[in-house]
Design a protein around this motif. Structure first.
Motif, short mmCIF file in Angstrom:
data_model
loop_
_atom_site.label_atom_id
_atom_site.label_comp_id
_atom_site.label_asym_id
_atom_site.label_seq_id
_atom_site.Cartn_x
_atom_site.Cartn_y
_atom_site.Cartn_z
N ALA A 110 -12.62 65.27 -7.54
CA ALA A 110 -12.95 65.52 -8.93
C ALA A 110 -14.32 66.20 -9.09
O ALA A 110 -14.69 66.57 -10.19
CB ALA A 110 -12.94 64.21 -9.72
N TYR A 111 -15.05 66.34 -8.00
CA TYR A 111 -16.37 66.98 -8.05
C TYR A 111 -16.22 68.50 -8.06
O TYR A 111 -15.37 69.06 -7.38
CB TYR A 111 -17.16 66.63 -6.79
N THR A 112 -17.13 69.14 -8.79
CA THR A 112 -17.23 70.60 -8.70
C THR A 112 -17.92 70.96 -7.39
O THR A 112 -18.49 70.09 -6.71
CB THR A 112 -18.08 71.14 -9.86
N ARG A 126 -20.64 72.50 -7.14
CA ARG A 126 -22.06 72.18 -7.34
C ARG A 126 -22.32 70.70 -7.10
O ARG A 126 -23.33 70.33 -6.50
CB ARG A 126 -22.49 72.59 -8.75
N GLN A 127 -21.46 69.84 -7.55
CA GLN A 127 -21.65 68.40 -7.36
C GLN A 127 -21.54 68.01 -5.88
O GLN A 127 -22.32 67.19 -5.39
CB GLN A 127 -20.65 67.60 -8.19
N VAL A 128 -20.58 68.58 -5.16
CA VAL A 128 -20.47 68.31 -3.73
C VAL A 128 -21.73 68.82 -3.02
O VAL A 128 -22.29 68.14 -2.16
CB VAL A 128 -19.21 68.94 -3.12
N ALA A 129 -22.18 70.01 -3.40
CA ALA A 129 -23.40 70.57 -2.80
C ALA A 129 -24.59 69.68 -3.10
O ALA A 129 -25.44 69.45 -2.24
CB ALA A 129 -23.64 71.98 -3.32
N ALA A 130 -24.66 69.16 -4.31
CA ALA A 130 -25.79 68.32 -4.70
C ALA A 130 -25.82 67.01 -3.91
O ALA A 130 -26.86 66.64 -3.35
CB ALA A 130 -25.74 68.04 -6.20
N VAL A 131 -24.71 66.31 -3.84
CA VAL A 131 -24.71 65.04 -3.11
C VAL A 131 -24.90 65.29 -1.61
O VAL A 131 -25.60 64.54 -0.93
CB VAL A 131 -23.46 64.18 -3.42
N GLY A 132 -24.33 66.37 -1.11
CA GLY A 132 -24.54 66.72 0.30
C GLY A 132 -25.99 67.06 0.59
O GLY A 132 -26.55 66.63 1.60
N SER A 133 -26.61 67.80 -0.31
CA SER A 133 -28.03 68.15 -0.14
C SER A 133 -28.91 66.92 -0.23
O SER A 133 -29.90 66.80 0.50
CB SER A 133 -28.45 69.18 -1.18
N TYR A 134 -28.56 66.01 -1.11
CA TYR A 134 -29.31 64.76 -1.23
C TYR A 134 -29.25 63.97 0.08
O TYR A 134 -30.28 63.55 0.62
CB TYR A 134 -28.76 63.93 -2.38
N ILE A 135 -28.07 63.80 0.61
CA ILE A 135 -27.88 63.05 1.86
C ILE A 135 -28.62 63.73 3.01
O ILE A 135 -29.24 63.08 3.83
CB ILE A 135 -26.37 62.91 2.18
N ARG A 136 -28.56 65.05 3.06
CA ARG A 136 -29.16 65.80 4.16
C ARG A 136 -30.69 65.91 4.09
O ARG A 136 -31.32 66.34 5.04
CB ARG A 136 -28.57 67.22 4.20
N ASN A 137 -31.29 65.51 2.94
CA ASN A 137 -32.72 65.71 2.75
C ASN A 137 -33.44 64.50 2.17
O ASN A 137 -34.45 64.65 1.48
CB ASN A 137 -32.94 66.94 1.86
#
Length: 109
Positions: free
Chosen positions: A74-76, A78-89
């Motif tokens: 259900a994520y766009t 952008r949302q997948v990129a955001a949560v992935g970027s959060y986890i990675r950084n």
């Protein structure tokens, strides 16, 4: 010019992605992965080498696996990129941004 317009995904700065991802993580991920990425029912993200793979993050968030539900369906992008970027950084990780364009490419959509 052929008259065909393309819709390019915006280039977002890493701090923006991390901020947006932090909210999504707190809402959808922290219960299993821990508020500080320490793990629990889900694996830890602190020092986890698997999070260096963009495709692994996108596929796991989107499709789920083992005990993880496919919350990212259900994520766009952008949302997948955001949560992935959060986890990675976060939590000592410094692996750079995961962009919406990468997510779209990996998803094949």
């Amino acid at each position: 010019v052929t008259g065909v317009q393309t819709c390019a995904l915006p280039i977002l700065p890493l701090p923006t992605l991390v901020q947006e991802g932090g909210s999504l993580y707190a809402r959808d991920c922290a219960a299993c992965h821990g508020g500080k990425g320490e793990g629990g029912d889900g694996p830890k993200f602190v020092g986890n080498t698997n999070i260096s793979s963009a495709s692994r993050i996108v596929n796991q968030v989107t499709s789920g696996g083992q005990y993880m539900p496919p919350i990212g369906e259900a994520y766009t992008a952008r949302q997948v990129a955001a949560v992935g970027s959060y986890i990675r950084n976060t939590w000592g990780n410094s692996l750079g941004a995961l962009t919406p364009a990468e997510v779209t490419q990996i998803r094949g959509k």
